[in-house]
Design a protein around this motif. Sequence first.
Motif, mmCIF file in Angstrom:
data_model
loop_
_atom_site.group_PDB
_atom_site.id
_atom_site.type_symbol
_atom_site.label_atom_id
_atom_site.label_comp_id
_atom_site.label_asym_id
_atom_site.label_seq_id
_atom_site.Cartn_x
_atom_site.Cartn_y
_atom_site.Cartn_z
ATOM 1 N N GLY A 1 0.810 -1.208 0.000
ATOM 2 C CA GLY A 1 0.000 0.000 0.000
ATOM 3 C C GLY A 1 0.846 1.262 0.000
ATOM 4 O O GLY A 1 0.572 2.217 -0.732
ATOM 5 N N ILE A 2 1.909 1.265 0.805
ATOM 6 C CA ILE A 2 2.777 2.439 0.871
ATOM 7 C C ILE A 2 3.579 2.591 -0.413
ATOM 8 O O ILE A 2 3.688 3.696 -0.976
ATOM 9 C CB ILE A 2 3.720 2.330 2.088
ATOM 10 N N LEU A 3 4.143 1.478 -0.909
ATOM 11 C CA LEU A 3 4.904 1.548 -2.161
ATOM 12 C C LEU A 3 4.011 1.981 -3.311
ATOM 13 O O LEU A 3 4.405 2.814 -4.145
ATOM 14 C CB LEU A 3 5.548 0.197 -2.469
ATOM 15 N N GLY A 4 2.796 1.422 -3.389
ATOM 16 C CA GLY A 4 1.875 1.818 -4.439
ATOM 17 C C GLY A 4 1.545 3.293 -4.383
ATOM 18 O O GLY A 4 1.451 3.970 -5.412
ATOM 19 N N SER A 5 1.398 3.825 -3.178
ATOM 20 C CA SER A 5 1.098 5.252 -3.019
ATOM 21 C C SER A 5 2.286 6.112 -3.438
ATOM 22 O O SER A 5 2.121 7.153 -4.090
ATOM 23 C CB SER A 5 0.721 5.546 -1.564
ATOM 24 N N LEU A 6 3.494 5.681 -3.077
ATOM 25 C CA LEU A 6 4.688 6.432 -3.476
ATOM 26 C C LEU A 6 4.941 6.336 -4.979
ATOM 27 O O LEU A 6 5.492 7.264 -5.581
ATOM 28 C CB LEU A 6 5.905 5.914 -2.718
ATOM 29 N N ALA A 7 4.539 5.215 -5.594
ATOM 30 C CA ALA A 7 4.752 5.037 -7.034
ATOM 31 C C ALA A 7 4.016 6.094 -7.850
ATOM 32 O O ALA A 7 4.362 6.327 -9.019
ATOM 33 C CB ALA A 7 4.302 3.641 -7.463
ATOM 34 N N ILE A 8 3.041 6.746 -7.251
ATOM 35 C CA ILE A 8 2.312 7.819 -7.937
ATOM 36 C C ILE A 8 3.280 8.908 -8.384
ATOM 37 O O ILE A 8 3.150 9.474 -9.476
ATOM 38 C CB ILE A 8 1.225 8.404 -7.011
ATOM 39 N N ILE A 9 4.281 9.213 -7.552
ATOM 40 C CA ILE A 9 5.218 10.298 -7.873
ATOM 41 C C ILE A 9 6.637 9.792 -8.106
ATOM 42 O O ILE A 9 7.522 10.570 -8.464
ATOM 43 C CB ILE A 9 5.247 11.355 -6.752
ATOM 44 N N LEU A 10 6.881 8.504 -7.930
ATOM 45 C CA LEU A 10 8.243 7.975 -7.844
ATOM 46 C C LEU A 10 9.037 8.141 -9.131
ATOM 47 O O LEU A 10 10.253 8.384 -9.089
ATOM 48 C CB LEU A 10 8.177 6.495 -7.456
ATOM 49 N N PHE A 11 8.371 8.012 -10.272
ATOM 50 C CA PHE A 11 9.080 8.037 -11.551
ATOM 51 C C PHE A 11 9.013 9.441 -12.149
ATOM 52 O O PHE A 11 8.304 9.704 -13.124
ATOM 53 C CB PHE A 11 8.500 6.987 -12.489
ATOM 54 N N CYS B 1 14.778 7.764 -3.721
ATOM 55 C CA CYS B 1 14.048 7.926 -4.992
ATOM 56 C C CYS B 1 12.886 8.902 -4.830
ATOM 57 O O CYS B 1 12.616 9.719 -5.725
ATOM 58 C CB CYS B 1 13.547 6.574 -5.475
ATOM 59 N N THR B 2 12.199 8.823 -3.703
ATOM 60 C CA THR B 2 11.066 9.717 -3.457
ATOM 61 C C THR B 2 11.529 11.165 -3.348
ATOM 62 O O THR B 2 10.912 12.073 -3.921
ATOM 63 C CB THR B 2 10.333 9.304 -2.171
ATOM 64 N N LEU B 3 12.609 11.400 -2.631
ATOM 65 C CA LEU B 3 13.126 12.765 -2.476
ATOM 66 C C LEU B 3 13.589 13.333 -3.817
ATOM 67 O O LEU B 3 13.420 14.529 -4.074
ATOM 68 C CB LEU B 3 14.278 12.771 -1.471
ATOM 69 N N CYS B 4 14.164 12.472 -4.662
ATOM 70 C CA CYS B 4 14.581 12.933 -5.991
ATOM 71 C C CYS B 4 13.378 13.303 -6.866
ATOM 72 O O CYS B 4 13.455 14.211 -7.699
ATOM 73 C CB CYS B 4 15.409 11.853 -6.678
ATOM 74 N N ALA B 5 12.286 12.581 -6.678
ATOM 75 C CA ALA B 5 11.102 12.793 -7.514
ATOM 76 C C ALA B 5 10.202 13.911 -6.992
ATOM 77 O O ALA B 5 9.447 14.514 -7.770
ATOM 78 C CB ALA B 5 10.299 11.497 -7.600
ATOM 79 N N LEU B 6 10.257 14.180 -5.708
ATOM 80 C CA LEU B 6 9.279 15.076 -5.087
ATOM 81 C C LEU B 6 9.245 16.480 -5.692
ATOM 82 O O LEU B 6 8.152 16.993 -5.996
ATOM 83 C CB LEU B 6 9.539 15.141 -3.580
ATOM 84 N N PRO B 7 10.387 17.165 -5.886
ATOM 85 C CA PRO B 7 10.311 18.507 -6.496
ATOM 86 C C PRO B 7 9.663 18.487 -7.871
ATOM 87 O O PRO B 7 8.856 19.357 -8.200
ATOM 88 C CB PRO B 7 11.782 18.943 -6.559
ATOM 89 N N SER B 8 10.020 17.487 -8.693
ATOM 90 C CA SER B 8 9.449 17.390 -10.035
ATOM 91 C C SER B 8 7.944 17.160 -9.968
ATOM 92 O O SER B 8 7.167 17.786 -10.706
ATOM 93 C CB SER B 8 10.126 16.256 -10.806
ATOM 94 N N ALA B 9 7.525 16.255 -9.078
ATOM 95 C CA ALA B 9 6.100 15.960 -8.939
ATOM 96 C C ALA B 9 5.336 17.179 -8.441
ATOM 97 O O ALA B 9 4.225 17.483 -8.916
ATOM 98 C CB ALA B 9 5.906 14.787 -7.988
ATOM 99 N N TYR B 10 5.912 17.889 -7.486
ATOM 100 C CA TYR B 10 5.256 19.088 -6.948
ATOM 101 C C TYR B 10 5.110 20.165 -8.017
ATOM 102 O O TYR B 10 4.035 20.755 -8.191
ATOM 103 C CB TYR B 10 6.057 19.626 -5.767
ATOM 104 N N MET B 11 6.198 20.405 -8.753
ATOM 105 C CA MET B 11 6.145 21.446 -9.776
ATOM 106 C C MET B 11 5.164 21.085 -10.886
ATOM 107 O O MET B 11 4.461 21.960 -11.408
ATOM 108 C CB MET B 11 7.542 21.688 -10.344
ATOM 109 N N ARG B 12 5.119 19.805 -11.247
ATOM 110 C CA ARG B 12 4.179 19.398 -12.291
ATOM 111 C C ARG B 12 2.742 19.638 -11.843
ATOM 112 O O ARG B 12 1.911 20.140 -12.607
ATOM 113 C CB ARG B 12 4.389 17.914 -12.622
ATOM 114 N N ALA B 13 2.443 19.295 -10.587
ATOM 115 C CA ALA B 13 1.088 19.506 -10.087
ATOM 116 C C ALA B 13 0.739 20.992 -10.077
ATOM 117 O O ALA B 13 -0.325 21.400 -10.551
ATOM 118 C CB ALA B 13 0.952 18.901 -8.692
#
Length: 636
Positions: free
Chosen positions: A209-219, A481-493
């Motif tokens: 459940g946690i991995l699936g939730s993180l996969a939303i922004i992971l890539f 991986c999450t920390l690397c993806a987080l700025p990109s995911a935030y800016m995209r949103a």
Amino acid sequence: MTLLTTSLVALWLALPGIFIALRHRHDIAYVTACAAASIVSMLLLAAIIAMLIPGGIGAWFPLLATAFVIAVVIYRGKGQKIMLPHWEWQAFLPAICAISLSAYVFHIGFAPQDDGSLAVHSWYNADWFKHLGHVNAVTNLGLPAKDIFGGGNDLNYYWLFYMLPGTVAAIDGDPFAALYWSNTIVTAIFWTLLYGLVRKSGASPWRAGILGSLAIILFAFSGTLKWFTTGVSMAKYIAVIQPDGPILISMGLYIPQHTLMASVLMAWAIICYLPGRQSYSAAHILALSALAAAGALSTLFGALCLIIYGILQLLSLRRDSWQKTVAETALVGIASIAIIFWLSILDPGFGGNSIASPVFVEPASEDPYWYRFIDSFVRIVTIFGPALILGIAMINRWAKSTKSVLDDRLLIFAIILTIIGLLACILPEAFMDNLRLGREIRLRATFLPAIGATIALGWMVGNNNDAQIKPATAASFILICTLCALPSAYMRAMWHGGKGPIWLTHIAADDMAVLEHLSKVSAKDAMIWQYPEPPELAGGGDDTWVPIIAGRTIPASLRTTDYTNAVDKIAAAQRFFDGENQSIPVNIDWIYLSRHLHAHSFEALQTRLANDDQWRENYCLKDACLFARASVKVTQ
């Protein structure tokens, strides 16, 4: 109210699959897989039958077609007990997170304003606008789907998904909400199925459940990398640069067909491939029929999914059952091709008309192929980021720890998804002369390695002794991986809520009022003339609003699937709305004038039509006006 209607319609379409799944005790992912396969199969059945009905049939028809199948399923299963699935509430955690993020992005990206106007940001003013038009077509013009952007002719486009919101809107009367909630249901299906695959890799319910939730922004990484290297603030960055979005959620925000196609592939894997059984149960047949609908769901991405299906079938050949496997694969392949032509998704005599529009035309690249290959490779690595590299590393480790790779079907599934996905992400843009087509393939194909890598990460965090990776180490990898993806995911949103002027379409309050009035007083099959404004993807235009907002047909536009035959009609409309002495076609019932779209001729055309006995003013505001042909009956 529309949420309830959409849920009930989707549940009705899913009932055959749910009834079949509940004959035995399965997990929630299996039941969801049967439901997804059933929804697609019922839409396909209704579409096939609709092609046989002279004059077509209403958008409600999928409900009737499904009723027959439900009756058959109930009759054949009489006397069998209903067995509730194994319940894990964590299965819904990724879906809840994905839906919440999607709701926020939609709220800021497709935003009605207090003054009655509408502010729409990319890609809602591109793909979502197109979807709204086609949903309106199914709702108002019925089945088979018609080209509301091209005179109501046959729609040569993958239109199967539009039947779901189209059916809902025919009942509820709100195509905007019907499309949104249909997309939400597809999102829930996708993430629940992905959770099921991660669980099968060995991850516990909580870890899955946690991995699936993180996969939303992971890539997502390229946005982070570019933002970090430019040194500008996030606010300034998203004002001028479009960040690449998280792979597994971005397409699901406004292109539900591809998300649904990925769901069909995962559903087939859960129902048919992973169990490894050769018996053809009802669930098996549902999954295969949904897979055969690939070209009608998402033509390019569907072709990739069918290639993956064929490769997995080839790898699963066994000496004692190869004939059955080959026959099944051939049947699915032949059926998928036949469906494309039967539903007029592709017309053999159509040539390149569907991609002749300037929307799809880009200058050919002058770079050598070797340079384009390297550029494509680097682009993919940076878009996916460290999560993909970690996923590939875990696939390699998983394979080394397995005695027989070919016997581990989940591992093979992850490997093939990753390999085919990466090849489809890199090669088309590197070697195809049609750069736009290559990009379209890449955008869809990114789903595949992301799913494959997520399954591998599930194996990494799972309770698997063969992994030999400590939980703290696995958690650290995921965190990085999450920390690397987080700025990109935030800016995209946040990019979806930008105030423009780039990437933003603003439909003024007067235009919205006139278009909404048009939808109430005109016949559903009325033909409307409006300024032939190009869409956002063709030079940054504001689009043709009549099919999108009012849900009425226009003779031609850059969005039509028969552009070559629409060129002269577009040119005639251009001359008329430029104020030239262009006669009005006899099949035009209404004319919509907009100061925003053609300020140079708005007042002159208003005066011309007001002085023409064949036309009468119906509803006019300061910046938008509606004229009806004198012979047209106006609905009160």
